[in-house]
Design a protein around this motif. Structure first.
Motif, PDB file in Angstrom:
ATOM      1  N   PRO A   1      12.899  42.990  63.824  1.00 29.91           N
ATOM      2  CA  PRO A   1      14.003  42.025  63.707  1.00 29.91           C
ATOM      3  C   PRO A   1      14.789  42.221  62.407  1.00 29.91           C
ATOM      4  CG  PRO A   1      11.922  40.957  63.201  1.00 29.91           C
ATOM      5  CD  PRO A   1      11.589  42.378  63.545  1.00 29.91           C
ATOM      6  N   VAL A   2      15.830  43.045  62.465  1.00 28.03           N
ATOM      7  CA  VAL A   2      16.651  43.352  61.300  1.00 28.03           C
ATOM      8  C   VAL A   2      18.130  43.260  61.674  1.00 28.03           C
ATOM      9  CG1 VAL A   2      14.929  44.840  60.198  1.00 28.03           C
ATOM     10  CG2 VAL A   2      16.585  45.831  61.814  1.00 28.03           C
ATOM     11  N   ASP A   3      18.967  43.278  60.650  1.00 31.49           N
ATOM     12  CA  ASP A   3      20.421  43.267  60.821  1.00 31.49           C
ATOM     13  C   ASP A   3      20.903  44.714  60.965  1.00 31.49           C
ATOM     14  OD1 ASP A   3      23.131  42.832  60.812  1.00 31.49           O
ATOM     15  OD2 ASP A   3      23.219  42.073  58.749  1.00 31.49           O
ATOM     16  N   LEU A   4      21.405  45.067  62.134  1.00 35.77           N
ATOM     17  CA  LEU A   4      21.862  46.433  62.375  1.00 35.77           C
ATOM     18  C   LEU A   4      23.358  46.619  62.117  1.00 35.77           C
ATOM     19  CD1 LEU A   4      19.889  47.320  65.639  1.00 35.77           C
ATOM     20  CD2 LEU A   4      19.371  48.006  63.288  1.00 35.77           C
ATOM     21  N   ARG A   5      24.064  45.563  61.761  1.00 35.94           N
ATOM     22  CA  ARG A   5      25.505  45.706  61.550  1.00 35.94           C
ATOM     23  C   ARG A   5      25.848  46.693  60.437  1.00 35.94           C
ATOM     24  NH1 ARG A   5      27.112  39.505  60.980  1.00 35.94           N
ATOM     25  NH2 ARG A   5      25.259  39.708  59.636  1.00 35.94           N
ATOM     26  N   PRO A   6      25.148  46.682  59.299  1.00 34.85           N
ATOM     27  CA  PRO A   6      25.464  47.687  58.272  1.00 34.85           C
ATOM     28  C   PRO A   6      25.205  49.114  58.737  1.00 34.85           C
ATOM     29  CG  PRO A   6      24.237  45.865  57.311  1.00 34.85           C
ATOM     30  CD  PRO A   6      24.175  45.682  58.794  1.00 34.85           C
ATOM     31  N   VAL A   7      24.206  49.306  59.595  1.00 32.60           N
ATOM     32  CA  VAL A   7      23.912  50.643  60.117  1.00 32.60           C
ATOM     33  C   VAL A   7      25.069  51.133  60.981  1.00 32.60           C
ATOM     34  CG1 VAL A   7      22.332  52.032  61.506  1.00 32.60           C
ATOM     35  CG2 VAL A   7      21.442  50.168  60.082  1.00 32.60           C
ATOM     36  N   VAL A   8      25.553  50.262  61.843  1.00 28.07           N
ATOM     37  CA  VAL A   8      26.686  50.634  62.703  1.00 28.07           C
ATOM     38  C   VAL A   8      27.899  50.986  61.846  1.00 28.07           C
ATOM     39  CG1 VAL A   8      28.307  49.775  64.435  1.00 28.07           C
ATOM     40  CG2 VAL A   8      25.852  49.269  64.645  1.00 28.07           C
ATOM     41  N   ALA A   9      28.174  50.180  60.827  1.00 25.63           N
ATOM     42  CA  ALA A   9      29.331  50.450  59.962  1.00 25.63           C
ATOM     43  C   ALA A   9      29.174  51.770  59.221  1.00 25.63           C
ATOM     44  CB  ALA A   9      29.514  49.296  58.973  1.00 25.63           C
ATOM     45  N   MET A  10      27.973  52.046  58.708  1.00 28.30           N
ATOM     46  CA  MET A  10      27.737  53.301  57.992  1.00 28.30           C
ATOM     47  C   MET A  10      27.869  54.493  58.932  1.00 28.30           C
ATOM     48  SD  MET A  10      24.513  52.188  55.573  1.00 28.30           S
ATOM     49  CE  MET A  10      24.260  53.854  54.968  1.00 28.30           C
ATOM     50  N   HIS A  11      27.364  54.348  60.134  1.00 27.72           N
ATOM     51  CA  HIS A  11      27.482  55.431  61.105  1.00 27.72           C
ATOM     52  C   HIS A  11      28.942  55.742  61.409  1.00 27.72           C
ATOM     53  CE1 HIS A  11      26.810  57.869  64.701  1.00 27.72           C
ATOM     54  NE2 HIS A  11      27.712  57.102  65.283  1.00 27.72           N
ATOM     55  N   GLN A  12      29.710  54.716  61.665  1.00 30.43           N
ATOM     56  CA  GLN A  12      31.109  54.936  62.022  1.00 30.43           C
ATOM     57  C   GLN A  12      31.910  55.499  60.851  1.00 30.43           C
ATOM     58  OE1 GLN A  12      31.948  50.985  63.533  1.00 30.43           O
ATOM     59  NE2 GLN A  12      31.431  51.582  65.628  1.00 30.43           N
ATOM     60  N   ALA A  13      31.560  55.093  59.642  1.00 34.83           N
ATOM     61  CA  ALA A  13      32.272  55.616  58.468  1.00 34.83           C
ATOM     62  C   ALA A  13      31.905  57.070  58.176  1.00 34.83           C
ATOM     63  CB  ALA A  13      31.958  54.753  57.244  1.00 34.83           C
ATOM     64  N   SER A  14      30.682  57.476  58.528  1.00 35.12           N
ATOM     65  CA  SER A  14      30.212  58.831  58.185  1.00 35.12           C
ATOM     66  C   SER A  14      30.744  59.909  59.112  1.00 35.12           C
ATOM     67  CB  SER A  14      28.681  58.862  58.210  1.00 35.12           C
ATOM     68  OG  SER A  14      28.200  58.834  59.553  1.00 35.12           O
ATOM     69  N   GLY A  15      31.066  59.535  60.348  1.00 34.17           N
ATOM     70  CA  GLY A  15      31.473  60.531  61.326  1.00 34.17           C
ATOM     71  C   GLY A  15      30.326  61.342  61.885  1.00 34.17           C
ATOM     72  N   ALA A  16      29.084  60.920  61.622  1.00 32.30           N
ATOM     73  CA  ALA A  16      27.909  61.648  62.111  1.00 32.30           C
ATOM     74  C   ALA A  16      27.791  61.542  63.625  1.00 32.30           C
ATOM     75  CB  ALA A  16      26.641  61.104  61.456  1.00 32.30           C
TER      76      ALA A  16
END
Length: 343
Positions: free
Chosen positions: A112-127
């Motif tokens: 049970p964690v907050d995944l919103r920062p992960v999604v934002a980092m992924h989209q910003a990285s272009g990975a």
């Protein structure tokens, strides 16, 4: 954003429980495990969910439809007559997932964690993909994810281009992917998302990144790990904020001792030490003893003089008068050993 929950696995290490439930449909503290996944995904901004099924497909689909309806999330289901592995399972939902970045979530974890920062980092990285990682759990032997100081994953389970200065990490079972991942999948047949798909992509120069997201994590894939997770939730070691109203303790009242009880559970007359959980319709007879790390699922009954310690009692299971259980999962007539030490 869409998400996929992997639901096709056989769950062999949890038999005989998985003869009745696929792992994501297993009851856990009164609710299907899938409910907790959907709560985390919805909090991350997911608006539609897909699953793959193979083992007990009708049961898995029925639970998923009920839970997605409850969460107000549209559901897409793909059935695998022949199990396709993690890579092939994701490939099976290509039409559903190809219109943007998506989350893939293992169906047998509690995280049970907050995944919103992960999604934002992924989209910003272009990975092409971003893997959610943790330090390797002490004493466990999971395949490692090797990452460099810049956050680039260079090897997974020994596959990939490698490099200098790599550190081993533990994969949580959660990742965010770009539809580009489908370009590196075989057109048919079973394959592994890491050993096959990601390995090809990394060799071709595609970016796979890792990000550490601290929080409680458990793989519920064995009896011991299942019971340890019950223990940890009841002992307050799990932050339940990201589950919101879907927390297993939401809607309960504080019962005798250190316990949480559904309002219609009946435990008067029993000695309760706790921490313990009493689900809907539970009946615990006078003269019984409920110790630490005990959960009783919907409709469970405990006879007079029974003694429970570190035990999970599944739905509609009866514990006989005078029966003593310690470090056990109890379902019907089954008493499944779940040792909490040396596991």
């Amino acid at each position: 954003m869409k998400a996929m929950v992997l639901c096709a696995g056989l769950g062999t290490r949890l038999r005989p429980l998985t003869e009745a439930w696929p792992k994501p449909a297993l009851p856990f503290l009164g609710q299907p495990l899938l409910r907790y996944h959907l709560a985390v995904l919805k909090a991350a901004g997911v608006t539609a969910v897909g699953i793959n099924t193979h083992h007990l497909p009708e049961t898995m689909e029925a639970v998923a439809r009920e839970e997605c309806e409850r969460a107000r999330l549209p559901l897409h289901v793909v059935r695998e007559p022949v199990i396709q592995g993690t890579g092939g399972g994701i490939r099976g939902l290509r039409d559903f997932l190809s219109d943007g970045d998506f989350i893939v979530y293992n169906g047998d974890i509690l995280y049970p964690v907050d995944l919103r920062p992960v999604v934002a980092m992924h989209q910003a990285s272009g990975a092409m993909a971003t893997m959610v990682l943790l330090p390797m759990p002490e004493g466990e032997k999971y395949a490692s994810v090797e990452m460099d100081a810049a956050g680039r994953v260079r090897r997974i389970a020994g596959r990939g281009p490698g490099g200098e200065g790599l550190m081993p990490w533990h994969f949580t079972g959660v990742h965010v992917m770009s539809p580009r991942v489908f370009d590196f999948m075989s057109p048919q047949g079973a394959e592994d998302i890491f050993r096959d798909v990601f390995a090809r992509a990394m060799e071709a120069g595609q970016g796979v990144r890792g990000v550490r997201v601290d929080g409680y994590w458990s793989d519920l894939g064995t009896p011991s790990r299942y019971l340890a997770t019950v223990r940890d939730v009841l002992a307050g070691r799990v932050r339940l904020e990201w589950l919101g109203a879907d927390s297993p303790l939401a809607g309960t009242v504080r019962g005798p001792g250190s316990s949480w009880a559904h309002p219609d559970a009946h435990v008067c007359g029993a000695t309760v030490e706790g921490p313990a959980y009493f689900g809907r319709g539970v009946r615990v007879a006078d003269g019984s003893f409920v110790g630490a790390s005990v959960s009783l699922g919907t409709g469970a009954k405990v006879g007079s003089g029974a003694r429970l310690q570190s035990t999970a009692v599944f739905e509609q299971t009866e514990i006989a008068s005078g029966e003593t259980l310690t470090e056990v999962l109890a379902w019907g007539a089954h008493r499944i050993p779940a040792p909490l030490t040396g596991r």
